[in-house]
Design a protein around this motif. Structure first.
Motif, PDB file in Angstrom:
ATOM      1  N   ALA A   1      24.482  71.983 -10.159  1.00 14.11           N
ATOM      2  CA  ALA A   1      24.427  72.507 -11.524  1.00 14.11           C
ATOM      3  C   ALA A   1      23.919  71.476 -12.521  1.00 14.11           C
ATOM      4  CB  ALA A   1      25.820  72.984 -11.946  1.00 14.11           C
ATOM      5  N   THR A   2      24.119  70.201 -12.233  1.00 18.51           N
ATOM      6  CA  THR A   2      23.874  69.149 -13.222  1.00 18.51           C
ATOM      7  C   THR A   2      22.498  68.515 -13.119  1.00 18.51           C
ATOM      8  OG1 THR A   2      26.243  68.658 -13.283  1.00 18.51           O
ATOM      9  CG2 THR A   2      24.746  66.976 -14.135  1.00 18.51           C
ATOM     10  N   MET A   3      22.131  68.087 -11.903  1.00 16.61           N
ATOM     11  CA  MET A   3      20.936  67.255 -11.788  1.00 16.61           C
ATOM     12  C   MET A   3      19.608  67.982 -12.034  1.00 16.61           C
ATOM     13  SD  MET A   3      22.136  64.354 -11.666  1.00 16.61           S
ATOM     14  CE  MET A   3      20.576  63.508 -11.510  1.00 16.61           C
ATOM     15  N   PRO A   4      19.390  69.199 -11.522  1.00 17.40           N
ATOM     16  CA  PRO A   4      18.086  69.835 -11.794  1.00 17.40           C
ATOM     17  C   PRO A   4      17.736  69.972 -13.272  1.00 17.40           C
ATOM     18  CG  PRO A   4      19.160  70.941  -9.976  1.00 17.40           C
ATOM     19  CD  PRO A   4      20.165  69.983 -10.542  1.00 17.40           C
ATOM     20  N   PRO A   5      18.672  70.411 -14.148  1.00 23.69           N
ATOM     21  CA  PRO A   5      18.300  70.475 -15.571  1.00 23.69           C
ATOM     22  C   PRO A   5      17.951  69.113 -16.164  1.00 23.69           C
ATOM     23  CG  PRO A   5      20.268  71.780 -15.166  1.00 23.69           C
ATOM     24  CD  PRO A   5      20.021  70.991 -13.925  1.00 23.69           C
ATOM     25  N   LEU A   6      18.746  68.094 -15.819  1.00 23.78           N
ATOM     26  CA  LEU A   6      18.513  66.779 -16.399  1.00 23.78           C
ATOM     27  C   LEU A   6      17.234  66.145 -15.861  1.00 23.78           C
ATOM     28  CD1 LEU A   6      22.170  65.405 -16.382  1.00 23.78           C
ATOM     29  CD2 LEU A   6      20.871  66.276 -18.335  1.00 23.78           C
ATOM     30  N   LEU A   7      17.008  66.267 -14.557  1.00 24.16           N
ATOM     31  CA  LEU A   7      15.789  65.693 -13.979  1.00 24.16           C
ATOM     32  C   LEU A   7      14.550  66.462 -14.444  1.00 24.16           C
ATOM     33  CD1 LEU A   7      16.964  64.874 -10.337  1.00 24.16           C
ATOM     34  CD2 LEU A   7      16.725  63.327 -12.284  1.00 24.16           C
ATOM     35  N   SER A   8      14.685  67.760 -14.601  1.00 21.82           N
ATOM     36  CA  SER A   8      13.563  68.548 -15.126  1.00 21.82           C
ATOM     37  C   SER A   8      13.251  68.157 -16.565  1.00 21.82           C
ATOM     38  CB  SER A   8      13.875  70.041 -15.055  1.00 21.82           C
ATOM     39  OG  SER A   8      14.048  70.455 -13.715  1.00 21.82           O
ATOM     40  N   ALA A   9      14.295  67.899 -17.336  1.00 25.84           N
ATOM     41  CA  ALA A   9      14.092  67.457 -18.722  1.00 25.84           C
ATOM     42  C   ALA A   9      13.402  66.094 -18.753  1.00 25.84           C
ATOM     43  CB  ALA A   9      15.424  67.394 -19.455  1.00 25.84           C
ATOM     44  N   ILE A  10      13.795  65.188 -17.849  1.00 25.10           N
ATOM     45  CA  ILE A  10      13.143  63.878 -17.771  1.00 25.10           C
ATOM     46  C   ILE A  10      11.666  64.037 -17.437  1.00 25.10           C
ATOM     47  CG2 ILE A  10      13.031  61.740 -16.433  1.00 25.10           C
ATOM     48  CD1 ILE A  10      16.075  61.841 -16.207  1.00 25.10           C
ATOM     49  N   ALA A  11      11.356  64.910 -16.473  1.00 24.29           N
ATOM     50  CA  ALA A  11       9.962  65.140 -16.090  1.00 24.29           C
ATOM     51  C   ALA A  11       9.168  65.746 -17.245  1.00 24.29           C
ATOM     52  CB  ALA A  11       9.908  66.050 -14.862  1.00 24.29           C
ATOM     53  N   ASN A  12       9.780  66.696 -17.937  1.00 27.84           N
ATOM     54  CA  ASN A  12       9.113  67.339 -19.080  1.00 27.84           C
ATOM     55  C   ASN A  12       8.828  66.310 -20.176  1.00 27.84           C
ATOM     56  OD1 ASN A  12       8.420  68.938 -21.325  1.00 27.84           O
ATOM     57  ND2 ASN A  12       9.727  70.606 -20.658  1.00 27.84           N
ATOM     58  N   ALA A  13       9.830  65.485 -20.483  1.00 27.93           N
ATOM     59  CA  ALA A  13       9.636  64.461 -21.507  1.00 27.93           C
ATOM     60  C   ALA A  13       8.551  63.473 -21.098  1.00 27.93           C
ATOM     61  CB  ALA A  13      10.956  63.730 -21.766  1.00 27.93           C
ATOM     62  N   GLY A  14       8.537  63.102 -19.822  1.00 24.34           N
ATOM     63  CA  GLY A  14       7.535  62.158 -19.346  1.00 24.34           C
ATOM     64  C   GLY A  14       6.124  62.683 -19.504  1.00 24.34           C
ATOM     65  N   ARG A  15       5.935  63.984 -19.272  1.00 24.56           N
ATOM     66  CA  ARG A  15       4.604  64.563 -19.430  1.00 24.56           C
ATOM     67  C   ARG A  15       4.147  64.538 -20.878  1.00 24.56           C
ATOM     68  NH1 ARG A  15       6.513  68.832 -16.114  1.00 24.56           N
ATOM     69  NH2 ARG A  15       6.410  70.233 -17.902  1.00 24.56           N
ATOM     70  N   HIS A  16       5.083  64.451 -21.805  1.00 30.12           N
ATOM     71  CA  HIS A  16       4.751  64.447 -23.222  1.00 30.12           C
ATOM     72  C   HIS A  16       4.894  63.053 -23.840  1.00 30.12           C
ATOM     73  CE1 HIS A  16       5.457  68.756 -22.487  1.00 30.12           C
ATOM     74  NE2 HIS A  16       4.590  68.932 -23.451  1.00 30.12           N
ATOM     75  N   GLY A  17       4.935  62.026 -22.997  1.00 30.98           N
ATOM     76  CA  GLY A  17       4.873  60.672 -23.516  1.00 30.98           C
ATOM     77  C   GLY A  17       6.189  60.036 -23.889  1.00 30.98           C
ATOM     78  N   VAL A  18       7.308  60.545 -23.370  1.00 28.06           N
ATOM     79  CA  VAL A  18       8.605  59.918 -23.598  1.00 28.06           C
ATOM     80  C   VAL A  18       9.229  59.600 -22.243  1.00 28.06           C
ATOM     81  CG1 VAL A  18      10.888  60.104 -24.653  1.00 28.06           C
ATOM     82  CG2 VAL A  18       8.926  61.244 -25.716  1.00 28.06           C
ATOM     83  N   LEU A  19       9.479  58.323 -21.986  1.00 34.11           N
ATOM     84  CA  LEU A  19      10.074  57.902 -20.721  1.00 34.11           C
ATOM     85  C   LEU A  19      11.577  57.726 -20.913  1.00 34.11           C
ATOM     86  CD1 LEU A  19       7.431  55.276 -19.528  1.00 34.11           C
ATOM     87  CD2 LEU A  19       7.508  57.742 -19.101  1.00 34.11           C
ATOM     88  N   VAL A  20      12.346  58.624 -20.316  1.00 35.89           N
ATOM     89  CA  VAL A  20      13.807  58.546 -20.368  1.00 35.89           C
ATOM     90  C   VAL A  20      14.262  57.872 -19.081  1.00 35.89           C
ATOM     91  CG1 VAL A  20      15.959  59.819 -20.611  1.00 35.89           C
ATOM     92  CG2 VAL A  20      13.887  60.643 -21.744  1.00 35.89           C
ATOM     93  N   LYS A  21      15.098  56.857 -19.191  1.00 33.50           N
ATOM     94  CA  LYS A  21      15.346  55.957 -18.067  1.00 33.50           C
ATOM     95  C   LYS A  21      16.295  56.503 -17.008  1.00 33.50           C
ATOM     96  CE  LYS A  21      14.275  51.792 -20.692  1.00 33.50           C
ATOM     97  NZ  LYS A  21      14.754  50.468 -21.145  1.00 33.50           N
ATOM     98  N   SER A  22      17.125  57.484 -17.348  1.00 37.76           N
ATOM     99  CA  SER A  22      18.080  58.003 -16.371  1.00 37.76           C
ATOM    100  C   SER A  22      18.596  59.356 -16.822  1.00 37.76           C
ATOM    101  CB  SER A  22      19.265  57.041 -16.198  1.00 37.76           C
ATOM    102  OG  SER A  22      20.051  57.004 -17.375  1.00 37.76           O
ATOM    103  N   ALA A  23      19.250  60.060 -15.881  1.00 38.10           N
ATOM    104  CA  ALA A  23      19.866  61.341 -16.223  1.00 38.10           C
ATOM    105  C   ALA A  23      20.999  61.140 -17.221  1.00 38.10           C
ATOM    106  CB  ALA A  23      20.375  62.026 -14.961  1.00 38.10           C
ATOM    107  N   VAL A  24      21.730  60.025 -17.086  1.00 39.05           N
ATOM    108  CA  VAL A  24      22.809  59.730 -18.029  1.00 39.05           C
ATOM    109  C   VAL A  24      22.238  59.546 -19.432  1.00 39.05           C
ATOM    110  CG1 VAL A  24      24.588  58.053 -18.654  1.00 39.05           C
ATOM    111  CG2 VAL A  24      24.293  58.737 -16.268  1.00 39.05           C
TER     112      VAL A  24
END
Length: 367
Positions: A29-52
């Motif tokens: 329940a937890t990791m797919p939304p957070l990892l998907s958000a990280i991937a989405n942000a990365g495609r738009h030029g924001v590098l988020v360092k971790s799911a936390v």
């Protein structure tokens, strides 16, 4: 078996129970939304360092912003060179002296002074014993003299620029005025952060009050704290947190690293950001667009909502299947289908964030 049930039936019910009670859907329940958000942000030029870090960005309810390199473009220019009477220096000599001392520094103001000297074709003397004190300035030995270039405690520029004082062997010899352009998206970003957190961002800057007020007025900010050293920025962040706020700090320089570390979440502006700030921050805006800050906060909040949705879906499915098996007779194939179906459902629900666009409506677009 204790109630006299057939061994085969009891084993099937036990197997069914173990399958449907397995918390796979809860774990997923937890990791797919957070990892998907990280991937989405990365495609738009924001590098988020971790799911936390992604999760923490969605928790903030207050924001504090640096000025130079955050609200402004971080590429200041020297607009005035003023030797003091009796210093024995003209404009070129004063600028060359300051640029020589600033040359080893990576601060945006230092780079601007060096660039101005190069633009005039001025030779820079070699330096030794270089020392930089964040928030205060630099000191170096230049041609046998101890030269300090640092903040001017009381000076204010008429045009709202940043003023630095140059001293030689402890004697002031002149000042330099530098100006920086406001980012075109700074007012919209500040307004978006105010809407997300329910309160206007706080401006924390080491610049003088006049310069800070000029930028704050153009950005729509009213809480201005100027003349701050790095430790003062940390104290300001901690004061907000002591009042029960979860603070997002946005900065770019060495001076900002302590505040980035002290805040609940920190975002560094990456194009001109110092290595220390980039290392300390939870996320880095690579494309140098301030509007990406509220966008990634919005994306994080969407991810947190999906996590909650997934936990409700997973909990409901597991509870229903377990009760069905304990109180009735849940066929094993149906139990497997229910278990795997709920797991796949929460996974797909989380992966929706790969297509979620928090970057529309004035937010940064993919280029």
């Amino acid at each position: 078996l204790a109630f006299g049930e057939d061994l085969t039936d009891a084993l099937l019910r036990a197997m069914t129970f173990m399958i449907v009670a397995s918390p796979c859907a809860v774990v997923l329940a937890t990791m797919p939304p957070l990892l998907s958000a990280i991937a989405n942000a990365g495609r738009h030029g924001v590098l988020v360092k971790s799911a936390v870090a992604m999760e923490r960005l969605g928790e903030i309810d207050a924001a504090a912003l640096d000025k130079t390199g955050t609200l402004t473009e971080g590429t200041p220019e020297v607009t005035a060179v003023r030797p003091l009477p009796g210093s024995g220096l003209d404009e070129d000599a004063l600028l060359a002296l300051a640029a020589a001392a600033e040359h080893p520094s990576e601060h945006p103001l230092a780079r601007a002074v060096v660039a101005a000297a190069h633009a005039r074709g001025l030779p820079l003397a070699p330096v030794t014993d270089f020392t930089a004190v964040p928030g205060r300035g630099v000191t170096a030995a230049v041609e046998g003299a101890v030269v300090t270039v640092g903040r001017a405690e009381a000076a204010e520029a008429a045009d709202g620029g940043t003023v630095v004082r140059v001293t030689r062997d402890g004697t002031p010899v002149g000042t330099l005025t530098l100006t920086d352009r406001l980012r075109h998206d700074a007012p919209a970003a500040a307004s978006a952060l105010a809407s997300l957190t329910g309160t206007a961002p706080v401006l924390l800057t080491g610049d003088n009050a006049h310069t800070a007020a000029r930028v704050a007025t153009a950005t729509g900010l009213t809480d201005i704290r100027s003349g701050l050293l790095p430790e003062d920025k940390v104290n300001a962040v901690r004061d907000l947190q002591a009042a029960g706020r979860k603070v997002l700090f946005v900065g770019d320089g060495v001076n900002d690293a302590p505040a980035l570390a002290a805040a609940h979440a920190g975002i560094a502006m990456g194009r001109a950001g110092s290595d220390l700030a980039l290392e300390t921050a939870d996320a880095v805006v690579v494309r140098d667009e301030l509007a990406a800050v509220p966008a990634v906060v919005r994306l994080s909040r969407t991810a947190r909502r999906l996590v909650l949705q997934n936990l409700v879906i997973a909990g409901t499915a597991i509870t229903g299947l377990v009760l069905w098996d304990l109180l009735g007779h849940l066929p094993l194939p149906l139990g497997v289908a229910g278990h795997e179906g709920s797991t796949v459902l929460v996974g797909l629900n989380g992966l929706r964030l790969l297509r979620e666009s928090a970057w529309r409506s004035g937010q940064p677009q993919h280029r």
